[in-house]
Design an enzyme around this catalytic site. Structure first.
Site, PDB file in Angstrom:
ATOM      1  N   ASP A   1      36.114  35.553  46.692  1.00 14.09           N
ATOM      2  CA  ASP A   1      36.435  35.710  45.279  1.00 14.09           C
ATOM      3  C   ASP A   1      35.902  37.069  44.822  1.00 14.09           C
ATOM      4  OD1 ASP A   1      37.409  35.043  42.740  1.00 14.09           O
ATOM      5  OD2 ASP A   1      36.806  32.955  42.981  1.00 14.09           O
ATOM      6  N   TRP A   2      36.210  37.421  43.601  1.00 15.72           N
ATOM      7  CA  TRP A   2      36.041  38.799  43.157  1.00 15.72           C
ATOM      8  C   TRP A   2      34.583  39.185  42.879  1.00 15.72           C
ATOM      9  CZ3 TRP A   2      40.362  38.677  45.050  1.00 15.72           C
ATOM     10  CH2 TRP A   2      41.377  39.610  44.827  1.00 15.72           C
TER      11      TRP A   2
END
Length: 605
Positions: A327-328
């Site tokens: 994820d970011w």
């Protein structure tokens, strides 16, 4: 301009991607994706390999031009990341029109062809076919056909409907050059307060697993190919059981807990995704607290850093050998304007960015989401902290997906066709019908269906010509009020304002005012559920109570009048009170005491 086709002496045409005048194996369409991958892997520099291991946000110019400056969310000019850093995986944000998106995609692919080996770009997207607008989660439909959120697809309780949605979305994505979906989101929504439920498929693990299979079939087709969209199934091993329902995007929501011992229950949709060949998996930000798997205590670090989860469980035990993308922003803090969101380095906050990156690689991840710091990765290899052989493992997986999608052979799209396909009339009609049909009737004292010609007092909904609008309840045959599920607004951290979090109780004043309306005429209340709401106070005085999961006003009215009969069934339970929510365990489905409406409840008209 696209690379011109070259011809071998024996008449075979090929795209000379590296411009050397020779048909190299990776350019030879007669070879298998695996053979082409191995050939190209051996040709790449370390910097090119590093570039493949990053996926970050990219923005589209207003007229389809490349954005050659940092954007509102994107960190760098397009040429800097594509040519300067060799990145070729990007998550696209705002799209205004199909032609704009297709034109931009073609320009981006042409730019990518100027890199040493002409590696095409894989354009990905968060969900963009529904109603939620949240730059950290997904986008409203814009030019694309519009459907209910994931909870609404689940409310239809129809595998064919899920498959049809995915097939339509696939066609629209491919038309504009989007070849990767950062979805489905198959987290189980077992914690009623969690702010990311709208895009899930509910909390019935067995049914969500079936929906997952249909979803992947529609997007990826029977196997990845030139008309497929590669899916990233998220968020492994299930992001639903967030402590107190807070979201792990934010430091106060970093803890993921399993007080009911239901870890395996949350794995069910991911097991099905693996069986169905999902192209990628994404771990969530959450940091497991007190978790044991197979008798071993799990390190209390975010799942993207967690070797026991990514390598031990996902790769070795479950046998998954596809791409794992984080994820970011697990490595660096995210600076957007004057706002800063700390790196989601939960459990490893004390590590440097370089040390965090090394831990992510060691965990078994292949790609860093939301980052473009290739220098850190190259330095790790040069210092011997990470071997180039380990880099090759990830690059091999990433290239193989590109070859299977046919991007090396046909990266460009037809801009005219994109305008004809995206938002096509029949696609919009199917989406509208799904919005209406997913509407879920919870209470009906005989007031529904609404009949044409009624005098209607309305709030937050635009009436159709079927009804006569009146200004006050005293003049009405019926009152129709549409509400959003309640939440507590927050706006101290970047993205926070877009997340609906906190209490599920409506303000007491609103309940009182609605009860006063019902004193004058029958009251129909429609609540848009992006999370459950405590609906208990409404039940005693409403004539009808209806839930939707992302529907236009027109679609809601089509359901309320029976033009498209509502057939939704709740994909989540509706708790009786916040006390019941607080007493329930985050990882256990359907555990709030005496729910006012249970899982799978729904009336017919």
């Amino acid at each position: 301009m696209p690379i011109p086709t070259s011809t071998t002496p024996d008449g075979f045409e090929f795209r000379d991607l590296n411009g050397n005048g020779v048909l190299d194996p990776y350019e030879d369409t007669r070879l298998s994706p695996q053979e082409r991958t191995e050939d190209l892997l051996g040709r790449l520099s370390l910097a090119e390999k590093a570039g493949l291991m990053f996926q970050t946000v990219i923005e589209v110019g207003a007229d389809g031009e490349l954005v050659e400056a940092p954007g509102r969310i994107s960190k760098s000019a397009t040429s800097d990341v594509v040519v300067g850093k060799y990145l070729n995986h990007f998550n696209v944000h705002e799209i205004r029109t199909a032609r704009q998106a297709a034109s931009w995609s073609n320009r981006l692919q042409a730019l990518a062809e100027t890199t040493p080996h002409g590696i095409p770009v894989t354009i990905s997207t968060d969900p963009r076919h529904a109603f939620v607008e949240n730059a950290g989660v997904g986008f409203s439909a814009g030019p694309f056909s519009q459907w209910p959120e994931g909870l609404g697809l689940a409310a239809l309780d129809d595998l064919d409907a899920v498959r049809r949605f995915a097939d339509v979305a696939r066609q629209e994505y491919v038309a504009v050059g989007i070849r990767a979906a950062l979805h489905p989101q198959v987290d189980l929504a077992t914690e009623p307060r969690w702010g990311r439920q709208a895009q899930t498929l509910g909390h019935d693990a067995d049914r969500v697993a079936e929906f997952t299979a249909a979803y992947l079939e529609g997007f990826q087709t029977s196997q990845l190919g030139p008309q497929s969209v590669a899916c990233t199934t998220k968020h492994f091993p299930g992001g639903g059981p967030q402590k107190d329902g807070e979201d792990a995007h934010f430091p106060y929501g970093r803890e993921q807990v399993y007080p009911g011992g239901m870890f395996d229950y949350h794995l069910k949709p991911f097991r099905e995704a693996i069986r169905r060949g999902t192209a990628a998996m994404m771990p969530y930000y959450g940091m497991p607290i007190g978790l044991e798997v197979n008798g071993a205590a799990i390190e209390e670090v975010g799942f993207g850093y967690n070797r026991q989860i990514v390598t031990g469980l996902l790769r070795e035990e479950l046998g998954y050998d596809g791409v794992v993308v984080t994820d970011w922003e697990l490595v660096n803090d995210n600076h957007v304007g004057d706002q800063v969101l700390p790196a989601r380095a939960w459990g490893v906050e004390s590590l440097s960015p370089s040390e965090r990156m090394a831990k992510i690689v060691d965990a078994g991840c292949d790609q860093f989401g939301g980052e473009e710091c290739i220098d850190l990765l190259v330095d790790l290899v040069n210092r011997g902290v990470v071997t180039e052989a380990r880099i090759d493992e990830s690059v091999r997986r990433l290239l193989l997906v590109k070859f299977r999608l046919g991007l090396f052979d046909s990266p460009f799209v037809d801009e005219e066709a994109a305008e004809q396909i995206v938002g096509r009339a029949d696609f919009r009609e199917q989406g509208f019908a799904a919005q209406a049909a997913s509407t879920t009737v919870l209470v009906n004292s005989g007031r529904l269906p609404l009949t044409p010609g009624l005098r209607v007092y309305s709030e937050n909904i635009r009436l159709t010509d079927d009804f006569e609008a009146v200004a006050i309840p005293e003049q009405a045959d019926v009152a129709l009020v549409r509400l959003m599920a309640p939440f507590e607004p927050r706006n101290d951290l970047f993205l926070e304002a877009w997340f609906h979090q906190g209490s599920l109780d409506f303000p007491p004043g609103l309940i009182h005012r609605l009860a006063r309306i019902s004193d004058h005429c029958p009251l129909v209340v429609v609540v848009t559920l992006d999370r459950p709401a405590v609906l208990t106070p409404l039940v005693p005085f409403v004539s009808a109570l209806v839930a939707d999961f992302g529907s236009s006003d027109a679609a809601v009215l089509a359901a309320l009048t029976g033009k498209i009969p509502p057939r939704g069934k709740l994909p989540i339970e509706i708790p009786r009170s916040m006390d019941a929510v607080r007493a329930s365990r985050e990882d256990v489905p359907s555990e709030t005491e005496n729910p006012v409406f249970p899982l799978h409840f729904g009336l017919s008209l």
